[in-house]
Design a protein around this motif. Structure first.
Motif, PDB file in Angstrom:
ATOM      1  N   ARG A 171     -21.705 -21.661  25.163  1.00 47.94           N
ATOM      2  CA  ARG A 171     -21.190 -23.036  25.243  1.00 47.94           C
ATOM      3  C   ARG A 171     -21.142 -23.515  26.690  1.00 47.94           C
ATOM      4  O   ARG A 171     -21.528 -24.640  27.002  1.00 47.94           O
ATOM      5  CB  ARG A 171     -19.789 -23.088  24.620  1.00 47.94           C
ATOM      6  CG  ARG A 171     -19.168 -24.457  24.587  1.00 47.94           C
ATOM      7  CD  ARG A 171     -17.878 -24.491  23.780  1.00 47.94           C
ATOM      8  NE  ARG A 171     -16.749 -23.932  24.509  1.00 47.94           N
ATOM      9  CZ  ARG A 171     -15.473 -24.056  24.123  1.00 47.94           C
ATOM     10  NH1 ARG A 171     -15.178 -24.698  23.011  1.00 47.94           N
ATOM     11  NH2 ARG A 171     -14.507 -23.519  24.830  1.00 47.94           N
ATOM     12  N   PHE A 172     -20.691 -22.631  27.569  1.00 49.74           N
ATOM     13  CA  PHE A 172     -20.594 -23.029  28.973  1.00 49.74           C
ATOM     14  C   PHE A 172     -21.972 -23.280  29.584  1.00 49.74           C
ATOM     15  O   PHE A 172     -22.171 -24.272  30.294  1.00 49.74           O
ATOM     16  CB  PHE A 172     -19.841 -21.980  29.799  1.00 49.74           C
ATOM     17  CG  PHE A 172     -19.792 -22.340  31.257  1.00 49.74           C
ATOM     18  CD1 PHE A 172     -19.077 -23.453  31.675  1.00 49.74           C
ATOM     19  CD2 PHE A 172     -20.500 -21.619  32.196  1.00 49.74           C
ATOM     20  CE1 PHE A 172     -19.052 -23.828  33.014  1.00 49.74           C
ATOM     21  CE2 PHE A 172     -20.490 -21.989  33.539  1.00 49.74           C
ATOM     22  CZ  PHE A 172     -19.760 -23.088  33.942  1.00 49.74           C
TER      23      PHE A 172
ATOM     24  N   GLY B 103     -23.383 -26.619  28.432  1.00 48.68           N
ATOM     25  CA  GLY B 103     -22.687 -27.724  29.100  1.00 48.68           C
ATOM     26  C   GLY B 103     -23.078 -27.830  30.567  1.00 48.68           C
ATOM     27  O   GLY B 103     -23.386 -28.916  31.070  1.00 48.68           O
TER      28      GLY B 103
ATOM     29  N   ASP C 270     -23.729 -37.524  18.192  1.00 51.77           N
ATOM     30  CA  ASP C 270     -24.276 -36.392  17.461  1.00 51.77           C
ATOM     31  C   ASP C 270     -24.416 -35.198  18.403  1.00 51.77           C
ATOM     32  O   ASP C 270     -25.246 -35.191  19.304  1.00 51.77           O
ATOM     33  CB  ASP C 270     -25.649 -36.818  16.905  1.00 51.77           C
ATOM     34  CG  ASP C 270     -26.328 -35.700  16.148  1.00 51.77           C
ATOM     35  OD1 ASP C 270     -25.763 -34.596  16.045  1.00 51.77           O
ATOM     36  OD2 ASP C 270     -27.446 -35.934  15.649  1.00 51.77           O
ATOM     37  N   ALA C 271     -23.604 -34.171  18.181  1.00 52.95           N
ATOM     38  CA  ALA C 271     -23.634 -32.997  19.060  1.00 52.95           C
ATOM     39  C   ALA C 271     -24.657 -31.967  18.610  1.00 52.95           C
ATOM     40  O   ALA C 271     -24.759 -30.905  19.210  1.00 52.95           O
ATOM     41  CB  ALA C 271     -22.249 -32.364  19.113  1.00 52.95           C
TER      42      ALA C 271
ATOM     43  N   ARG D  15     -26.837 -24.076  21.875  1.00 52.40           N
ATOM     44  CA  ARG D  15     -25.783 -23.072  21.939  1.00 52.40           C
ATOM     45  C   ARG D  15     -26.075 -21.905  20.988  1.00 52.40           C
ATOM     46  O   ARG D  15     -25.906 -20.739  21.350  1.00 52.40           O
ATOM     47  CB  ARG D  15     -24.453 -23.726  21.559  1.00 52.40           C
ATOM     48  CG  ARG D  15     -23.274 -22.768  21.500  1.00 52.40           C
ATOM     49  CD  ARG D  15     -22.065 -23.538  21.011  1.00 52.40           C
ATOM     50  NE  ARG D  15     -20.870 -22.745  20.966  1.00 52.40           N
ATOM     51  CZ  ARG D  15     -19.650 -23.270  20.738  1.00 52.40           C
ATOM     52  NH1 ARG D  15     -19.521 -24.571  20.559  1.00 52.40           N
ATOM     53  NH2 ARG D  15     -18.598 -22.501  20.700  1.00 52.40           N
TER      54      ARG D  15
ATOM     55  N   GLN E 113     -18.579 -18.309  23.918  1.00 48.59           N
ATOM     56  CA  GLN E 113     -18.021 -19.139  24.998  1.00 48.59           C
ATOM     57  C   GLN E 113     -18.997 -19.254  26.164  1.00 48.59           C
ATOM     58  O   GLN E 113     -19.138 -20.313  26.765  1.00 48.59           O
ATOM     59  CB  GLN E 113     -16.705 -18.549  25.507  1.00 48.59           C
ATOM     60  CG  GLN E 113     -15.528 -18.944  24.620  1.00 48.59           C
ATOM     61  CD  GLN E 113     -14.220 -18.378  25.128  1.00 48.59           C
ATOM     62  OE1 GLN E 113     -14.207 -17.565  26.047  1.00 48.59           O
ATOM     63  NE2 GLN E 113     -13.131 -18.804  24.522  1.00 48.59           N
TER      64      GLN E 113
ATOM     65  N   PHE F 176     -26.939 -30.168  21.090  1.00 48.98           N
ATOM     66  CA  PHE F 176     -26.188 -29.255  21.946  1.00 48.98           C
ATOM     67  C   PHE F 176     -25.869 -27.968  21.183  1.00 48.98           C
ATOM     68  O   PHE F 176     -25.991 -26.871  21.719  1.00 48.98           O
ATOM     69  CB  PHE F 176     -24.888 -29.911  22.424  1.00 48.98           C
ATOM     70  CG  PHE F 176     -25.093 -31.094  23.324  1.00 48.98           C
ATOM     71  CD1 PHE F 176     -24.989 -30.953  24.699  1.00 48.98           C
ATOM     72  CD2 PHE F 176     -25.402 -32.342  22.814  1.00 48.98           C
ATOM     73  CE1 PHE F 176     -25.188 -32.046  25.539  1.00 48.98           C
ATOM     74  CE2 PHE F 176     -25.603 -33.435  23.640  1.00 48.98           C
ATOM     75  CZ  PHE F 176     -25.491 -33.290  25.008  1.00 48.98           C
ATOM     76  N   GLU F 177     -25.470 -28.137  19.914  1.00 46.43           N
ATOM     77  CA  GLU F 177     -25.108 -26.956  19.115  1.00 46.43           C
ATOM     78  C   GLU F 177     -26.329 -26.085  18.844  1.00 46.43           C
ATOM     79  O   GLU F 177     -26.213 -24.861  18.730  1.00 46.43           O
ATOM     80  CB  GLU F 177     -24.443 -27.381  17.798  1.00 46.43           C
ATOM     81  CG  GLU F 177     -23.145 -28.179  17.956  1.00 46.43           C
ATOM     82  CD  GLU F 177     -22.014 -27.402  18.648  1.00 46.43           C
ATOM     83  OE1 GLU F 177     -22.195 -26.224  19.015  1.00 46.43           O
ATOM     84  OE2 GLU F 177     -20.939 -28.014  18.840  1.00 46.43           O
TER      85      GLU F 177
END
Lengths: 207, 207
Positions: free
Chosen positions: B151-152, B155, B116-117, B124, B148, B120-121
């Motif tokens: 997102r980086f 991560g 399940d992301a 973001r 982007q 993270f989303e």
């Protein structure tokens, strides 16, 4: 010259490692059984214990085998080589079970009671050695510390991989690695070099 | 105005979440027992299942609660706010069990069959909203894509945390986050702004 016996031992070790990688990658550490590993390798439990001591020893060997699956595919130097290592890594993560199992085990080790940063430190040392060459060749900006940059790149790649795996089953991992370098290169490479460094996935050899 | 009943329900939910965070953080998902959670919360299994449905529902709620533990501590805007979120996060990871359990569960979820992301989303989307403000206020370089970059950063923070936890039990996490911004700011902030953004751990409120 290695003896026939030593060569055979190395082959056996590699066979077990590959079978274990497939099993760990498919089922995770907890559910993986050593009997399943030796069955897949067509070998005996004795051989597994002789070479790796235990299931955990096998996991440790896999975590530490990561860089060796990348280095043979490269010929560049300095900063370009660090970029290339991450590009080859992003590509190989899609299909090299030894690499994939190593990364999975390293990231999830907390959940099965391991606590070992050595595979991360090994990546860092590898990156660092090429960044030292970059420094000596005048490729880096004065403010950049090769060791801190190496530490950051290893950490960032680890997290991009976790996130990419959950979000897209790693389909966008290469793109994420390229984004990282687009963001980092202007800060770390000396002025005119940033545009020369290639961050194209075409650089990755087909293997 | 929420009714007395709704307020009581919210308190019960929060009590269970905090107890679960402590248990998951200490033992990991696999070994955590829901009976242990309700005992620690001084509540019943019925209350747990009413609010969260299952052990996995509880884990999902914890993974998604991460940003709410950070936002109340901040007042800045734009790029400075994104930096601040990561600094507060690095600081809170040392002592907020809800945040710590959420991060641990999100990273290790593969080992217990979740995929399940969404946590993270969620990070973001939060980063992205502040980077959109930064873009509108002319704080970013033209080449930078807010999404982007968001997102980086998510991560990179994820991976720095995994590596820092294994290498130093998170003692150097704040330093690693500061390194990240020293590497990124010259590339992403418009020329004169890069030096104005503060990356000092003193920015983090004492809680």
């Amino acid at each position: 010259m290695p003896s026939v016996k030593a060569e055979r031992a190395a082959r056996t070790r590699q066979k077990i490692l590959l079978a274990a990688a497939e099993v760990f990658d498919e089922t995770g550490y907890e559910k993986a059984a050593v009997t399943q590993v030796v069955e897949r390798a067509g070998l005996t439990l004795g051989a597994l214990y002789f070479h790796f001591g235990s299931k955990q020893g096998l996991a440790e060997a896999l975590m530490n085998a990561q860089p060796t699956t990348i280095e043979p595919h490269l010929e560049s130097t300095g900063l370009q080589r660090v970029v290339d290592i991450t590009l080859v890594w992003a590509d190989r993560m899609k299909r090299d079970p030894i690499l994939r199992a190593g990364v999975r085990l390293a990231v999830e080790q907390g959940s099965h009671g391991m606590n070992d940063a050595s595979s991360f430190e090994e990546w860092r040392t590898l990156m660092r050695s090429h960044l030292d060459v970059a420094r000596a060749d005048g490729e880096l900006r004065a403010a950049v510390d090769p060791d801190q940059l190496a530490r950051f790149v290893v950490g960032a790649c680890t997290g991009m991989q976790v996130y990419s795996q959950l979000a897209t089953q790693r389909a966008d991992l290469m793109e994420r690695v390229q984004d990282m370098w687009e963001l980092l290169l202007p800060s770390v490479a000396r002025e005119s070099l940033a545009d020369e460094i290639q961050v194209d996935s075409e650089r990755v050899p087909a293997s």
